[in-house]
Write a protein that holds these residues in place. Sequence first.
Motif, short mmCIF file in Angstrom:
data_model
loop_
_atom_site.label_atom_id
_atom_site.label_comp_id
_atom_site.label_asym_id
_atom_site.label_seq_id
_atom_site.Cartn_x
_atom_site.Cartn_y
_atom_site.Cartn_z
N PRO A 8 0.83 -1.22 0.00
CA PRO A 8 0.00 0.00 0.00
C PRO A 8 0.86 1.27 0.00
O PRO A 8 2.02 1.24 0.41
N ILE A 9 0.27 2.35 -0.44
CA ILE A 9 0.99 3.63 -0.51
C ILE A 9 1.22 4.19 0.88
O ILE A 9 0.57 3.79 1.84
N VAL A 10 2.15 5.13 0.98
CA VAL A 10 2.43 5.82 2.24
C VAL A 10 1.81 7.22 2.17
O VAL A 10 1.32 7.65 1.13
N GLU A 11 1.85 7.95 3.27
CA GLU A 11 1.22 9.26 3.36
C GLU A 11 1.78 10.25 2.32
O GLU A 11 1.04 11.05 1.77
N GLN A 12 3.07 10.16 2.04
CA GLN A 12 3.68 11.09 1.08
C GLN A 12 3.16 10.89 -0.34
O GLN A 12 3.28 11.75 -1.18
N CYS A 13 2.60 9.73 -0.64
CA CYS A 13 2.08 9.43 -1.98
C CYS A 13 0.75 10.10 -2.28
O CYS A 13 0.35 10.17 -3.44
N ASN A 14 0.05 10.58 -1.26
CA ASN A 14 -1.27 11.20 -1.47
C ASN A 14 -1.17 12.37 -2.43
O ASN A 14 -0.35 13.27 -2.25
N GLY A 15 -1.98 12.35 -3.47
CA GLY A 15 -1.98 13.40 -4.48
C GLY A 15 -1.22 13.04 -5.74
O GLY A 15 -1.25 13.77 -6.71
N CYS A 16 -0.57 11.90 -5.76
CA CYS A 16 0.22 11.48 -6.93
C CYS A 16 -0.70 10.91 -8.00
O CYS A 16 -1.72 10.27 -7.70
N GLY A 17 -0.35 11.11 -9.24
CA GLY A 17 -1.15 10.61 -10.36
C GLY A 17 -0.88 9.15 -10.70
O GLY A 17 -1.53 8.60 -11.58
N ASN A 18 0.07 8.52 -10.02
CA ASN A 18 0.41 7.13 -10.30
C ASN A 18 -0.26 6.15 -9.34
O ASN A 18 0.15 5.00 -9.26
N ILE A 19 -1.29 6.58 -8.62
CA ILE A 19 -1.96 5.73 -7.64
C ILE A 19 -3.21 5.13 -8.26
O ILE A 19 -4.02 5.83 -8.86
N GLU A 20 -3.35 3.81 -8.12
CA GLU A 20 -4.56 3.10 -8.55
C GLU A 20 -4.99 2.19 -7.41
O GLU A 20 -4.24 1.29 -7.02
N GLU A 21 -6.16 2.41 -6.87
CA GLU A 21 -6.73 1.59 -5.80
C GLU A 21 -5.80 1.47 -4.59
O GLU A 21 -5.52 0.38 -4.11
N ASP A 22 -5.30 2.58 -4.10
CA ASP A 22 -4.38 2.65 -2.95
C ASP A 22 -3.08 1.88 -3.14
O ASP A 22 -2.44 1.46 -2.18
N LYS A 23 -2.66 1.68 -4.38
CA LYS A 23 -1.40 1.02 -4.70
C LYS A 23 -0.71 1.84 -5.80
O LYS A 23 -1.36 2.39 -6.67
N CYS A 24 0.61 1.88 -5.74
CA CYS A 24 1.38 2.59 -6.77
C CYS A 24 1.48 1.70 -8.00
O CYS A 24 1.79 0.51 -7.89
N ARG A 25 1.23 2.26 -9.18
CA ARG A 25 1.30 1.44 -10.38
C ARG A 25 2.73 1.32 -10.92
O ARG A 25 2.97 0.56 -11.83
N ILE A 26 3.68 2.05 -10.34
CA ILE A 26 5.06 2.00 -10.80
C ILE A 26 5.94 1.18 -9.86
O ILE A 26 6.69 0.31 -10.30
#
Length: 66
Positions: A8-26
């Motif tokens: 799962p993503i961390v707090e710093q990831c909030n607002g990123c365009g690479n997030i899909e369903e609370d997971k980073c796509r990269i």
Amino acid sequence: MEQLERKPIVEQCNGCGNIEEDKCRIWTTPAAKWRMGKCPSATHVKIEVKGTEQKIRVGQQKQKKK
């Protein structure tokens, strides 16, 4: 090819365009990318580029004779 489990993503990831369903796509482990500073793939963080300052010559200086 085996699929890796995405963390799962961390707090710093909030607002990123690479997030899909609370997971980073990269990245599979987004927390690892934020440990050393900013994530290189973050779309919501502006990376500052520091340029080298150039010295400006105003005029020639005369060298002293020995």
